[in-house]
Design an enzyme around this catalytic site. Structure first.
Site, PDB file in Angstrom:
ATOM      1  N   TYR A   6       0.837  -1.200   0.000  1.00 48.67           N
ATOM      2  CA  TYR A   6       0.000   0.000   0.000  1.00 48.67           C
ATOM      3  C   TYR A   6       0.874   1.255   0.000  1.00 48.67           C
ATOM      4  CZ  TYR A   6      -3.696   3.213   1.668  1.00 48.67           C
ATOM      5  OH  TYR A   6      -4.595   4.247   1.813  1.00 48.67           O
ATOM      6  N   ASN A  31      -6.075   9.534   8.492  1.00 47.90           N
ATOM      7  CA  ASN A  31      -7.210   8.690   8.923  1.00 47.90           C
ATOM      8  C   ASN A  31      -8.542   9.444   8.914  1.00 47.90           C
ATOM      9  OD1 ASN A  31      -4.656   7.649  10.173  1.00 47.90           O
ATOM     10  ND2 ASN A  31      -6.018   5.973  10.725  1.00 47.90           N
ATOM     11  N   VAL A  54     -11.761   2.660  13.799  1.00 46.08           N
ATOM     12  CA  VAL A  54     -13.031   3.293  14.177  1.00 46.08           C
ATOM     13  C   VAL A  54     -14.188   2.331  13.935  1.00 46.08           C
ATOM     14  CG1 VAL A  54     -14.627   5.178  13.663  1.00 46.08           C
ATOM     15  CG2 VAL A  54     -12.168   5.635  13.783  1.00 46.08           C
ATOM     16  N   PHE A 103     -14.013  -0.700  16.448  1.00 48.38           N
ATOM     17  CA  PHE A 103     -14.392  -0.386  17.831  1.00 48.38           C
ATOM     18  C   PHE A 103     -15.911  -0.166  17.939  1.00 48.38           C
ATOM     19  CE2 PHE A 103     -10.052   1.370  19.558  1.00 48.38           C
ATOM     20  CZ  PHE A 103      -9.491   0.130  19.332  1.00 48.38           C
ATOM     21  N   ARG A 160      -3.359   8.317  16.525  1.00 53.78           N
ATOM     22  CA  ARG A 160      -3.849   8.676  15.205  1.00 53.78           C
ATOM     23  C   ARG A 160      -4.632   9.981  15.360  1.00 53.78           C
ATOM     24  NH1 ARG A 160      -0.931   5.008  14.380  1.00 53.78           N
ATOM     25  NH2 ARG A 160      -1.164   3.239  12.957  1.00 53.78           N
ATOM     26  N   ASP A 204       3.343  -1.096  12.354  1.00 53.93           N
ATOM     27  CA  ASP A 204       2.235  -0.208  12.714  1.00 53.93           C
ATOM     28  C   ASP A 204       2.811   1.140  13.182  1.00 53.93           C
ATOM     29  OD1 ASP A 204      -0.919  -0.971  13.696  1.00 53.93           O
ATOM     30  OD2 ASP A 204      -0.050   0.855  14.516  1.00 53.93           O
TER      31      ASP A 204
HETATM   32  P1  NAD Z   1     -12.737   2.076   0.483  1.00 49.18           P
HETATM   33  O1  NAD Z   1     -12.118   0.722   0.520  1.00 49.18           O
HETATM   34  O2  NAD Z   1     -14.076   2.242   1.095  1.00 49.18           O
HETATM   35  O3  NAD Z   1     -12.833   2.609  -1.000  1.00 49.18           O
HETATM   36  C1  NAD Z   1     -12.004   2.198  -2.044  1.00 49.18           C
HETATM   37  C2  NAD Z   1     -12.866   1.896  -3.253  1.00 49.18           C
HETATM   38  O4  NAD Z   1     -12.010   1.527  -4.351  1.00 49.18           O
HETATM   39  C3  NAD Z   1     -13.810   0.733  -3.012  1.00 49.18           C
HETATM   40  O5  NAD Z   1     -15.099   1.061  -3.458  1.00 49.18           O
HETATM   41  C4  NAD Z   1     -13.207  -0.398  -3.840  1.00 49.18           C
HETATM   42  O6  NAD Z   1     -14.159  -1.340  -4.272  1.00 49.18           O
HETATM   43  C5  NAD Z   1     -12.566   0.376  -4.974  1.00 49.18           C
HETATM   44  N1  NAD Z   1     -11.485  -0.346  -5.639  1.00 49.18           N
HETATM   45  C6  NAD Z   1     -10.448  -1.022  -5.063  1.00 49.18           C
HETATM   46  N2  NAD Z   1      -9.663  -1.553  -6.013  1.00 49.18           N
HETATM   47  C7  NAD Z   1     -10.195  -1.183  -7.209  1.00 49.18           C
HETATM   48  C8  NAD Z   1      -9.833  -1.431  -8.568  1.00 49.18           C
HETATM   49  N3  NAD Z   1      -8.764  -2.169  -8.890  1.00 49.18           N
HETATM   50  N4  NAD Z   1     -10.634  -0.924  -9.538  1.00 49.18           N
HETATM   51  C9  NAD Z   1     -11.736  -0.200  -9.237  1.00 49.18           C
HETATM   52  N5  NAD Z   1     -12.116   0.061  -7.976  1.00 49.18           N
HETATM   53  C10 NAD Z   1     -11.356  -0.426  -6.975  1.00 49.18           C
HETATM   54  O7  NAD Z   1     -11.675   3.066   1.143  1.00 49.18           O
HETATM   55  P2  NAD Z   1     -11.753   4.640   1.402  1.00 49.18           P
HETATM   56  O8  NAD Z   1     -11.436   4.861   2.810  1.00 49.18           O
HETATM   57  O9  NAD Z   1     -12.991   5.215   0.821  1.00 49.18           O
HETATM   58  O10 NAD Z   1     -10.482   5.138   0.566  1.00 49.18           O
HETATM   59  C11 NAD Z   1     -10.611   5.806  -0.678  1.00 49.18           C
HETATM   60  C12 NAD Z   1      -9.237   6.289  -1.133  1.00 49.18           C
HETATM   61  O11 NAD Z   1      -8.727   7.219  -0.185  1.00 49.18           O
HETATM   62  C13 NAD Z   1      -8.202   5.183  -1.274  1.00 49.18           C
HETATM   63  O12 NAD Z   1      -7.398   5.434  -2.399  1.00 49.18           O
HETATM   64  C14 NAD Z   1      -7.380   5.313  -0.019  1.00 49.18           C
HETATM   65  O13 NAD Z   1      -6.067   4.862  -0.205  1.00 49.18           O
HETATM   66  C15 NAD Z   1      -7.456   6.805   0.239  1.00 49.18           C
HETATM   67  N6  NAD Z   1      -7.241   7.096   1.678  1.00 49.18           N
HETATM   68  C16 NAD Z   1      -8.238   6.879   2.581  1.00 49.18           C
HETATM   69  C17 NAD Z   1      -7.988   7.131   3.924  1.00 49.18           C
HETATM   70  C18 NAD Z   1      -9.054   6.930   4.983  1.00 49.18           C
HETATM   71  O14 NAD Z   1      -8.741   7.115   6.161  1.00 49.18           O
HETATM   72  N7  NAD Z   1     -10.282   6.615   4.677  1.00 49.18           N
HETATM   73  C19 NAD Z   1      -6.739   7.591   4.337  1.00 49.18           C
HETATM   74  C20 NAD Z   1      -5.749   7.759   3.382  1.00 49.18           C
HETATM   75  C21 NAD Z   1      -6.016   7.525   2.042  1.00 49.18           C
HETATM   76  N1  UDP Z   2      -6.125  -0.895  15.952  1.00 46.29           N
HETATM   77  C1  UDP Z   2      -6.472  -1.474  17.160  1.00 46.29           C
HETATM   78  N2  UDP Z   2      -7.519  -2.344  17.188  1.00 46.29           N
HETATM   79  C2  UDP Z   2      -8.252  -2.649  16.086  1.00 46.29           C
HETATM   80  C3  UDP Z   2      -7.894  -2.053  14.850  1.00 46.29           C
HETATM   81  C4  UDP Z   2      -6.817  -1.177  14.820  1.00 46.29           C
HETATM   82  O1  UDP Z   2      -5.846  -1.215  18.190  1.00 46.29           O
HETATM   83  O2  UDP Z   2      -9.198  -3.438  16.199  1.00 46.29           O
HETATM   84  C5  UDP Z   2      -5.003   0.065  15.910  1.00 46.29           C
HETATM   85  C6  UDP Z   2      -3.943  -0.249  14.859  1.00 46.29           C
HETATM   86  O3  UDP Z   2      -2.968  -1.143  15.361  1.00 46.29           O
HETATM   87  C7  UDP Z   2      -3.382   1.120  14.571  1.00 46.29           C
HETATM   88  C8  UDP Z   2      -4.586   2.057  14.768  1.00 46.29           C
HETATM   89  O4  UDP Z   2      -5.528   1.309  15.536  1.00 46.29           O
HETATM   90  O5  UDP Z   2      -2.386   1.462  15.509  1.00 46.29           O
HETATM   91  C9  UDP Z   2      -5.226   2.511  13.469  1.00 46.29           C
HETATM   92  O6  UDP Z   2      -5.476   1.359  12.695  1.00 46.29           O
HETATM   93  P1  UDP Z   2      -6.247   1.401  11.286  1.00 46.29           P
HETATM   94  O7  UDP Z   2      -6.201  -0.002  10.753  1.00 46.29           O
HETATM   95  O8  UDP Z   2      -7.564   2.025  11.451  1.00 46.29           O
HETATM   96  O9  UDP Z   2      -5.413   2.398  10.366  1.00 46.29           O
HETATM   97  P2  UDP Z   2      -3.885   2.727  10.116  1.00 46.29           P
HETATM   98  O10 UDP Z   2      -3.780   4.145  10.505  1.00 46.29           O
HETATM   99  O11 UDP Z   2      -2.988   1.853  10.956  1.00 46.29           O
HETATM  100  O12 UDP Z   2      -3.715   2.473   8.665  1.00 46.29           O
END
Ligand code: NAD
Ligand code: UDP
Length: 323
Positions: free
Chosen positions: A146, A175, A189, A192, A212, A274
């Site tokens: 990733y 996050n 989130v 939990f 976080r 982590d």
């Molecule tokens: P999510 O898993 O809910 O959404 C990702 C979407 O992409 C899903 O609908 C999935 O089906 C689709 N997808 C995955 N692989 C695919 C492919 N090969 N072709 C087409 N669709 C595909 O996750 P999210 O939290 O909504 O994240 C969305 C974006 O934001 C991601 O790129 C993620 O890396 C980025 N992001 C999210 C967070 C967060 O905290 N939510 C943090 C950092 C970055």
């Molecule tokens: N975590 C936890 N319990 C859980 C899931 C996650 O203690 O059931 C911790 C995890 O080890 C990390 C933080 O919560 O330190 C955030 O995890 P998450 O998978 O949401 O996202 P990350 O920021 O690590 O990608």
């Protein structure tokens, strides 16, 4: 306002579906592209009848020919359990997905925004993290598919910009949480909340002292749209996230308090690599986008808990084998 044709890859996911909501509401023609790897159609079914919304099942690792003005590239599994399920596919999605949207943007002269991540900073030894920090990523660990995939995507974005003048934007998302998180995605989130509501013990990885900083989805979507439409010459990367930092133990206690249910903790080993701490420096977002998060954790978490109470978990596909 000029109506734009906008493609949202990963548009049926957690963030993507909220972004589609906002763009459709603004009157744009929105194409939501998704392969439903980590999401379900139920996130966007409410949009299906609308004349300015279209849903395409497609995988971004394959090229596709569309005519659009803007592309938000969100397609990629985001939860550790989801992206580690098939790590090679995760890397392909980030890298080939970036190449495919950048190729499309080059051909259509579209503007393209990459959803990058705070994970590109790895387990940071600079705190809080400014965009100038180059990170501390383990390139061969379980999170690398990733982290390194997203880093390579940023490289591709900047190379297409330099070599082909593609109009890019790069956003590093920290996050983010809110309604429509997948109840079995294993993120902290969602985990939990589900555990507390189901009367299960909360799974604390490590001693819960890692931190976080949690941003509510509405704030994040506002930041994405501002960055996409920014015209001051700044293309990023820009951090978007909420700088209020919490330990995971504090999050567990707050979740239990807001859900009104006392929960036990069960301690599990901290996963490899982590990150021990994470907090965005959002000075650049403030300067260029006049953006800062408005919704405190307590308020956003309550809204998320309330949403989790309304869903039927049986309608969500089973957890990946990692959870
Ligand atoms: P999510 O898993 O809910 O959404 C990702 C979407 O992409 C899903 O609908 C999935 O089906 C689709 N997808 C995955 N692989 C695919 C492919 N090969 N072709 C087409 N669709 C595909 O996750 P999210 O939290 O909504 O994240 C969305 C974006 O934001 C991601 O790129 C993620 O890396 C980025 N992001 C999210 C967070 C967060 O905290 N939510 C943090 C950092 C970055
Ligand atoms: N975590 C936890 N319990 C859980 C899931 C996650 O203690 O059931 C911790 C995890 O080890 C990390 C933080 O919560 O330190 C955030 O995890 P998450 O998978 O949401 O996202 P990350 O920021 O690590 O990608």
């Amino acid at each position: 306002m000029k109506v734009k044709r906008i493609l949202v890859t990963g548009g049926a996911g957690f963030l993507g579906s909220h972004l589609c909501d906002r763009l459709v509401e603004q009157g744009h023609d929105v194409i939501c592209l998704d392969n439903f790897f980590t999401s379900q159609k139920s996130n966007v079914t409410h949009l299906l009848g609308l004349p300015n919304f279209e849903l395409l099942r497609h995988d971004v690792t394959h090229p596709i020919w569309l005519e659009v003005d803007q592309i938000y590239n969100l397609a990629c599994p985001a939860a550790p359990g989801h992206y580690q399920y098939n790590p090679i596919k995760t890397m392909k999605t980030s890298v080939m997905g970036a190449i495919n949207v950048l190729g499309m943007a080059k051909r259509c002269r579209a503007r393209v925004l990459q959803a990058s991540t705070s994970e590109i900073y790895g387990d940071p030894d600079v705190h809080p993290q400014p965009e100038s920090y180059r990170g501390n990523v383990n390139p061969i660990g379980p999170r690398a598919c990733y982290d390194e995939g997203k880093r390579a995507a940023e490289t591709l974005f900047f190379d297409y910009h330099r070599a082909n003048r593609v109009d890019i934007r790069v956003v590093r998302i920290f996050n983010t949480y809110g309604p429509r998180m997948h109840p079995f995605d294993g993120r902290v989130v969602s985990n939990f909340i589900r555990q507390v509501l189901d009367g299960e013990p909360i799974t604390m990885f490590g001693d819960g002292s890692q931190t976080r900083s949690f941003c509510f989805v509405d704030d994040l979507v506002e930041g994405l749209i501002r960055m996409m439409n920014l015209e001051d010459g700044f293309i990023g990367p820009v951090n978007l996230g909420n700088p209020d930092e919490f330990t995971i133990r504090e999050l567990a206690e707050l979740t239990s308090e807001l859900a009104g249910k006392k929960a036990d903790f069960v301690f599990k080993p901290l996963p490899e690599d982590d990150p021990k701490q994470r907090r965005p420096d959002i000075t650049l977002a403030g300067k260029h986008l006049a953006w800062k998060p408005r919704i405190p954790l307590r308020e956003g978490l309550q809204a998320t808990i309330d949403w989790f109470k309304t869903i039927d978990q049986g309608q969500y596909r089973a957890p990946t084998p990692n959870f």
